[in-house]
Scaffold this active site. Sequence first.
Site, short mmCIF file in Angstrom:
data_model
loop_
_atom_site.label_atom_id
_atom_site.label_comp_id
_atom_site.label_asym_id
_atom_site.label_seq_id
_atom_site.Cartn_x
_atom_site.Cartn_y
_atom_site.Cartn_z
N ASP A 69 43.37 29.45 -50.00
CA ASP A 69 41.95 29.73 -50.20
C ASP A 69 41.70 31.20 -50.46
O ASP A 69 41.83 32.03 -49.56
CB ASP A 69 41.23 29.27 -48.93
CG ASP A 69 39.74 29.51 -48.98
OD1 ASP A 69 39.20 29.74 -50.07
OD2 ASP A 69 39.10 29.47 -47.90
N ASP A 117 37.16 31.32 -56.66
CA ASP A 117 37.48 30.78 -55.33
C ASP A 117 38.26 29.47 -55.43
O ASP A 117 37.71 28.44 -55.81
CB ASP A 117 36.18 30.58 -54.56
CG ASP A 117 36.41 30.06 -53.15
OD1 ASP A 117 37.58 30.06 -52.71
OD2 ASP A 117 35.44 29.65 -52.50
#
EC number: 3.4.23.21
Length: 415
Positions: free
Chosen positions: A113, A297
């Site tokens: 992430d 992201d």
Amino acid sequence: MKIAATLISLAAAASLLVVEAQSPAGTAIPLSFNPHHKRNFRAAIAKLAHRYPQLDLESHHTFHPPSTPINSGARGKGTNTGKVPLVDVGPDSEYYGTVQVGTPGQPFRLDFDTGSSDIWFPTSDCNTKACKAHHRFNAKKSSTYKKDGRPWKIGYGDGSSASGILASDIVNVEGIKVRQTIGLATNESAQFASSPEDGLFGLGFNTIESVKGVKTFLDNAIESKAIVQPVVSVFLPSVRRNGGKGGNYLFGAIDKTRFTGALQYISVTRKGYWQIHISNVKYNSKALAQASEGIIDTGTTLIIVGDAAAKAIHKNIKGAVDASKDPNIGGWTVPCSLAKTSKDNVAFTMGGKDFQVPVADLAWAPLDNTGKDCYSGVQGGQDGLWILGDVFIKNNYCVFEQSASPRIGVAPLKY
């Protein structure tokens, strides 16, 4: 999570050069396609609210129990490069890779992430329902485990939370071994029980670590020269374009065989998330006069932009409807037929270059069993800091370079 403005610079990173490898050495973390998964728009928005409580997305996408059911589903020093194969939890919805922690290694399925920085997962001392649903770390079985003892806690906008203590141990990412501070959850709220991942592997900057002063895996890998280049390269595959085959996170190298043309490097404007400037949005090369700061992201499924930008994009799509305030829908919808018929594209301009997302990929998830209308892969609700999630990344190879002047290299994916 909190957006921070500064980064503790790494002197070691400043001297490293980025080399584009035709066939990078090392091994990868691959993607395996899950044909039984059904995309779940509500789950995707809830995940965003869970990760970014400050965005208040769930209040923008109004959800109440519908009168008619809507489809649901789960959404050391080694080779100096490590290619982490990924598992596709659903058709291009979210991905995880397996990491070994401790000596001997204990496997954990972690969500890589770029929108967070902590590495955390449950410990064997945690007996909540959520912890028991996942792999739990047993410190007694690791000869390299070291106590830290500092308290650790993360809370999210949906009321979920995890807490525990910090410790350190060897984290092994496909041969890249680093002694790393990790968060061991001794308590997880019930909301985590349904997550397919055991925890998170943060790739953001250390300024957004939950505990001040903790270094990230990339910090430690760069400082110890466990990787040759200060980069993580991301290839997320597309079910529509190549059947969802392959996919990996490549640590310490760039795989030039995965993209066309040259990488365009975009400077990071703020060090916390991987934040960059998006200077325009285009529809079939027509400028829509929309701009914003944004982040790329890997932990977010959709593309989330401001309301005006979402309207400007969907205005060009016949049959698109803004149903973000409809309690039975909660977002922009487009005809599902776009996935097979549309040749149009949306482009985001960054660093003076346009990076495309096919409109076919905006037909993201059917509203119901008729398959007529789909939730769009682009949603509004976030003015000021857009999020380019997996709908963008599965069309563009992304290289996250944590050098003295951090930047992101982007180029169209080669299928």
